[in-house]
Scaffold this motif. Structure first.
Motif, PDB file in Angstrom:
ATOM      1  N   THR A  52       0.709  -1.123   0.040  1.00  0.00           N
ATOM      2  CA  THR A  52       0.102  -0.084  -0.063  1.00  0.00           C
ATOM      3  C   THR A  52       0.738   1.007  -0.017  1.00  0.00           C
ATOM      4  OG1 THR A  52      -1.776  -1.178   0.960  1.00  0.00           O
ATOM      5  CG2 THR A  52      -1.783   1.226   1.380  1.00  0.00           C
ATOM      6  N   LYS A  53       0.704   2.276  -0.994  1.00  0.00           N
ATOM      7  CA  LYS A  53       1.265   3.531  -0.947  1.00  0.00           C
ATOM      8  C   LYS A  53       0.358   4.562  -0.666  1.00  0.00           C
ATOM      9  CE  LYS A  53       5.407   2.456  -3.000  1.00  0.00           C
ATOM     10  NZ  LYS A  53       6.520   2.564  -2.782  1.00  0.00           N
ATOM     11  N   THR A  54       0.716   5.435   0.314  1.00  0.00           N
ATOM     12  CA  THR A  54      -0.258   6.290   0.761  1.00  0.00           C
ATOM     13  C   THR A  54       0.395   7.718   0.515  1.00  0.00           C
ATOM     14  OG1 THR A  54      -0.983   4.865   2.773  1.00  0.00           O
ATOM     15  CG2 THR A  54      -1.290   7.351   2.939  1.00  0.00           C
ATOM     16  N   VAL A  55      -0.279   8.467  -0.156  1.00  0.00           N
ATOM     17  CA  VAL A  55       0.120   9.918  -0.616  1.00  0.00           C
ATOM     18  C   VAL A  55      -0.740  10.776   0.067  1.00  0.00           C
ATOM     19  CG1 VAL A  55       0.188  11.661  -2.577  1.00  0.00           C
ATOM     20  CG2 VAL A  55       0.583   9.110  -2.852  1.00  0.00           C
ATOM     21  N   THR A  56      -0.071  11.728   0.778  1.00  0.00           N
ATOM     22  CA  THR A  56      -0.614  12.908   1.310  1.00  0.00           C
ATOM     23  C   THR A  56      -0.603  14.214   0.904  1.00  0.00           C
ATOM     24  OG1 THR A  56      -0.573  11.911   3.475  1.00  0.00           O
ATOM     25  CG2 THR A  56      -0.922  14.079   3.668  1.00  0.00           C
ATOM     26  N   VAL A  57      -1.588  14.822   0.120  1.00  0.00           N
ATOM     27  CA  VAL A  57      -1.322  16.229  -0.289  1.00  0.00           C
ATOM     28  C   VAL A  57      -1.871  17.427   0.664  1.00  0.00           C
ATOM     29  CG1 VAL A  57      -2.283  17.620  -2.342  1.00  0.00           C
ATOM     30  CG2 VAL A  57      -1.978  15.273  -2.525  1.00  0.00           C
ATOM     31  N   THR A  58      -0.928  17.942   0.950  1.00  0.00           N
ATOM     32  CA  THR A  58      -0.997  19.118   2.107  1.00  0.00           C
ATOM     33  C   THR A  58      -1.553  20.352   1.570  1.00  0.00           C
ATOM     34  OG1 THR A  58       1.289  19.986   1.951  1.00  0.00           O
ATOM     35  CG2 THR A  58       1.124  17.676   3.209  1.00  0.00           C
ATOM     36  N   LYS A  59      -1.930  20.990   2.793  1.00  0.00           N
ATOM     37  CA  LYS A  59      -2.656  22.456   2.554  1.00  0.00           C
ATOM     38  C   LYS A  59      -1.733  23.458   1.765  1.00  0.00           C
ATOM     39  CE  LYS A  59      -3.892  22.733   6.930  1.00  0.00           C
ATOM     40  NZ  LYS A  59      -4.578  23.258   8.170  1.00  0.00           N
ATOM     41  N   ALA A  60      -0.397  23.259   2.108  1.00  0.00           N
ATOM     42  CA  ALA A  60       0.659  24.072   1.487  1.00  0.00           C
ATOM     43  C   ALA A  60       1.347  23.489   0.226  1.00  0.00           C
ATOM     44  CB  ALA A  60       1.742  24.495   2.411  1.00  0.00           C
ATOM     45  N   PRO A  61       1.977  24.344  -0.600  1.00  0.00           N
ATOM     46  CA  PRO A  61       2.528  23.560  -1.881  1.00  0.00           C
ATOM     47  C   PRO A  61       3.424  22.717  -1.408  1.00  0.00           C
ATOM     48  CG  PRO A  61       2.245  26.046  -1.993  1.00  0.00           C
ATOM     49  CD  PRO A  61       2.330  25.730  -0.498  1.00  0.00           C
ATOM     50  N   PRO A  62       3.901  21.807  -2.285  1.00  0.00           N
ATOM     51  CA  PRO A  62       5.010  20.988  -2.345  1.00  0.00           C
ATOM     52  C   PRO A  62       6.259  21.495  -2.177  1.00  0.00           C
ATOM     53  CG  PRO A  62       4.502  21.000  -4.719  1.00  0.00           C
ATOM     54  CD  PRO A  62       3.537  21.770  -3.948  1.00  0.00           C
ATOM     55  N   THR A  63       7.261  20.885  -1.442  1.00  0.00           N
ATOM     56  CA  THR A  63       8.544  21.140  -1.495  1.00  0.00           C
ATOM     57  C   THR A  63       9.713  20.214  -2.093  1.00  0.00           C
ATOM     58  OG1 THR A  63       8.901  19.984   0.682  1.00  0.00           O
ATOM     59  CG2 THR A  63       8.258  22.321   0.731  1.00  0.00           C
ATOM     60  N   ASP A  64       9.099  19.267  -2.706  1.00  0.00           N
ATOM     61  CA  ASP A  64       9.921  18.312  -3.502  1.00  0.00           C
ATOM     62  C   ASP A  64       9.360  18.009  -4.883  1.00  0.00           C
ATOM     63  OD1 ASP A  64      12.053  16.191  -3.600  1.00  0.00           O
ATOM     64  OD2 ASP A  64      10.660  14.517  -2.915  1.00  0.00           O
ATOM     65  N   ALA A  65       8.885  19.081  -5.446  1.00  0.00           N
ATOM     66  CA  ALA A  65       8.366  19.207  -6.812  1.00  0.00           C
ATOM     67  C   ALA A  65       9.589  19.450  -7.731  1.00  0.00           C
ATOM     68  CB  ALA A  65       7.317  20.128  -7.112  1.00  0.00           C
ATOM     69  N   LEU A  66       9.434  18.814  -9.200  1.00  0.00           N
ATOM     70  CA  LEU A  66      10.441  19.333 -10.150  1.00  0.00           C
ATOM     71  C   LEU A  66       9.700  20.612 -10.800  1.00  0.00           C
ATOM     72  CD1 LEU A  66      11.063  15.853 -11.986  1.00  0.00           C
ATOM     73  CD2 LEU A  66      12.153  17.072  -9.935  1.00  0.00           C
ATOM     74  N   ILE A  67      10.515  21.707 -10.999  1.00  0.00           N
ATOM     75  CA  ILE A  67      10.206  22.917 -11.379  1.00  0.00           C
ATOM     76  C   ILE A  67      10.904  23.175 -12.671  1.00  0.00           C
ATOM     77  CG2 ILE A  67       9.676  25.322 -11.103  1.00  0.00           C
ATOM     78  CD1 ILE A  67       7.847  23.676  -9.371  1.00  0.00           C
ATOM     79  N   ASP A  68      10.390  23.172 -13.832  1.00  0.00           N
ATOM     80  CA  ASP A  68      11.179  23.644 -14.915  1.00  0.00           C
ATOM     81  C   ASP A  68      10.665  24.854 -15.657  1.00  0.00           C
ATOM     82  OD1 ASP A  68      12.322  21.084 -14.873  1.00  0.00           O
ATOM     83  OD2 ASP A  68      11.499  20.161 -16.631  1.00  0.00           O
ATOM     84  N   VAL A  69      11.741  25.879 -15.752  1.00  0.00           N
ATOM     85  CA  VAL A  69      11.399  27.242 -16.198  1.00  0.00           C
ATOM     86  C   VAL A  69      11.963  27.535 -17.344  1.00  0.00           C
ATOM     87  CG1 VAL A  69      11.190  29.733 -15.452  1.00  0.00           C
ATOM     88  CG2 VAL A  69      10.858  27.833 -13.675  1.00  0.00           C
ATOM     89  N   MET A  70      11.494  28.006 -18.414  1.00  0.00           N
ATOM     90  CA  MET A  70      12.295  28.587 -19.542  1.00  0.00           C
ATOM     91  C   MET A  70      11.957  30.227 -19.716  1.00  0.00           C
ATOM     92  SD  MET A  70      14.244  26.877 -21.560  1.00  0.00           S
ATOM     93  CE  MET A  70      14.099  27.501 -23.249  1.00  0.00           C
ATOM     94  N   PHE A  71      13.084  30.911 -19.480  1.00  0.00           N
ATOM     95  CA  PHE A  71      12.692  32.568 -19.680  1.00  0.00           C
ATOM     96  C   PHE A  71      13.014  32.837 -21.073  1.00  0.00           C
ATOM     97  CE2 PHE A  71      14.593  31.803 -15.262  1.00  0.00           C
ATOM     98  CZ  PHE A  71      13.830  32.395 -14.564  1.00  0.00           C
ATOM     99  N   VAL A  72      12.074  33.652 -21.486  1.00  0.00           N
ATOM    100  CA  VAL A  72      11.875  33.979 -22.893  1.00  0.00           C
ATOM    101  C   VAL A  72      12.042  35.636 -22.961  1.00  0.00           C
ATOM    102  CG1 VAL A  72      10.708  34.069 -25.171  1.00  0.00           C
ATOM    103  CG2 VAL A  72      10.410  32.077 -23.598  1.00  0.00           C
ATOM    104  N   PHE A  73      13.011  36.114 -23.509  1.00  0.00           N
ATOM    105  CA  PHE A  73      13.312  37.508 -23.594  1.00  0.00           C
ATOM    106  C   PHE A  73      13.088  38.204 -24.725  1.00  0.00           C
ATOM    107  CE2 PHE A  73      15.557  36.208 -19.768  1.00  0.00           C
ATOM    108  CZ  PHE A  73      15.882  37.350 -18.812  1.00  0.00           C
ATOM    109  N   ASP A  74      12.334  39.254 -24.720  1.00  0.00           N
ATOM    110  CA  ASP A  74      12.459  40.178 -25.810  1.00  0.00           C
ATOM    111  C   ASP A  74      13.684  40.931 -26.056  1.00  0.00           C
ATOM    112  OD1 ASP A  74      11.918  42.351 -27.790  1.00  0.00           O
ATOM    113  OD2 ASP A  74       9.880  43.058 -26.816  1.00  0.00           O
ATOM    114  N   THR A  75      14.405  40.911 -26.864  1.00  0.00           N
ATOM    115  CA  THR A  75      15.662  41.405 -27.239  1.00  0.00           C
ATOM    116  C   THR A  75      15.788  42.651 -28.247  1.00  0.00           C
ATOM    117  OG1 THR A  75      16.659  39.883 -28.545  1.00  0.00           O
ATOM    118  CG2 THR A  75      16.978  39.569 -26.107  1.00  0.00           C
ATOM    119  N   THR A  76      14.497  42.937 -28.694  1.00  0.00           N
ATOM    120  CA  THR A  76      14.239  44.187 -29.694  1.00  0.00           C
ATOM    121  C   THR A  76      14.853  45.254 -29.196  1.00  0.00           C
ATOM    122  OG1 THR A  76      12.088  44.548 -29.157  1.00  0.00           O
ATOM    123  CG2 THR A  76      12.471  42.794 -30.819  1.00  0.00           C
TER     124      THR A  76
END
Length: 364
Positions: A52-76
């Motif tokens: 049995t695997k038990t998952v608890t999703v808490t009231k606050a955001p996760p602290t062990d997530a994977l966050i991928d971010v791409m920044f897209v700059f206007d360079t005109t």
């Protein structure tokens, strides 16, 4: 997890961000989890074990997530007065996102003409991203007609991002003018964003630049171009720290509601160990096969249970992670380890040899 298409008042956004960041920095133990935190067993080929695997999703955001971010700059050229502030904002935001877990990032740009990636795919070396951002500069005399090739820049980020499996994906576009069709248009860019389940955030530098188009229906504004793609827009008139905090609050909000929870190894156990999942407890929702399905929010901690079966399909020791997935995005993980038992034939042979030796000693 999609953002609502609104342009929030900066003071309200900053106040919400301060509260959200205060929760993250308070030291309280608010993190989604999966239990047990580890499991090990010895399985022969064809053998299975179910736990049995038990998952608890808490009231606050996760602290062990994977966050991928791409920044897209206007360079005109029109971004010249604002490019340094854009760089500073992105650097601060990258540092702030570490509260959520493992952060990977990359950099793309759009000019007129031209768009592409500067540093891709996303990886976890923040210093490389900061260096790529610092190396950007506005190109004098480029652009000039106000609508810019923002669709091309965002599409380049989608295609070149190298997104990690199970990651929470964000594209942060920084510009001052609306978008026009080039190699990509609004429809194709929207489909591209949807295809990788990425949330879009726009940082509008129009107030800094002063004159940046936006006369509907003739010239789109930056904010209308972003919201037209389903994204959220934040004004850039505050300090870089304020903007970084506001966007962090937006990412916090993206975790606030969810509709599906499950567990999976995302193929990490193969080729030695195959896994299968059956939902057995779905909080206020319903179990549908491997998934807990419902209309959930983080107003309370919620608990979900699953029967998780490991099956040995090939010989060999194997160590891998099993993930708690909320809306197909990783929020927690645990570690599994499997050994290959000594083959029964070798055990029997060894016992036979021992017996033969004993018989010989008795006959001497």
């Amino acid at each position: 997890m999609q953002f609502t298409s609104v342009l929030p008042a900066l003071k309200r956004a900053s106040a919400a961000a301060v509260g959200a960041l205060g929760i993250l920095a308070s030291g309280a133990v608010y993190a989604d989890s999966i239990a047990p935190t580890s499991f090990s067993a010895s399985l022969g080929v064809g053998e299975s074990v179910t736990i049995t695997k038990t998952v608890t999703v808490t009231k606050a955001p996760p602290t062990d997530a994977l966050i991928d971010v791409m920044f897209v700059f206007d360079t005109t050229g029109s971004m010249g007065p604002a490019i340094d502030g854009a760089k500073a904002m992105a650097d601060g935001l990258l540092a702030s996102l570490g509260s959520f877990g493992s952060v990977a990032s990359g950099v793309a740009f759009y000019n007129d003409p031209g768009a592409g990636t500067v540093k891709a795919p996303v990886d976890t070396t923040a210093g490389t991203t900061v260096g790529a951002i610092t190396g950007l500069s506005a190109v004098p005399f480029s652009g000039g007609d106000f609508p810019e090739l923002g669709y091309d820049g965002i599409s380049a980020a989608v295609a070149g991002g190298g997104w990690r499996a199970g990651s929470n994906r964000f594209i942060v576009a920084l510009g001052d003018a609306g978008f026009k069709a080039g190699a990509a248009d609004e429809l194709s860019t929207g489909l591209a964003l949807s295809g990788i389940s990425a949330d879009l955030i726009g940082i509008d530098f129009c107030a800094v630049v002063g004159v940046c188009g936006g006369v509907p229906p003739f010239t789109p504004s930056f904010s209308s171009s972003i919201t037209g793609l389903g994204g959220s827009v934040y004004a850039s008139s505050a300090t870089p720290a304020d903007i970084a905090a506001a966007i962090t609050a937006g990412i916090t909000a993206s975790f606030a509601t969810y509709s599906k929870v499950t567990v999976d190894d995302l193929g990490g156990g193969l080729p030695e160990i195959a896994v299968s999942t059956v939902c057995t407890g779905a909080d206020s929702g319903a179990c549908v096969g491997a998934d807990a399905i419902g209309s959930y929010d983080r107003s309370v901690d919620r608990v979900f249970t699953f029967d998780y079966t490991f099956t040995r399909v090939a010989a060999g020791d194997k160590d891998f992670d099993t993930f708690a997935l909320v809306d197909d995005k990783i929020v927690a993980r645990e570690h599994d380890s499997f050994k290959t038992p000594e083959p029964a034939t070798l055990v029997l042979m060894g016992m036979g040899l021992l017996g033969l030796g004993a018989a010989r000693r008795r006959s001497v």
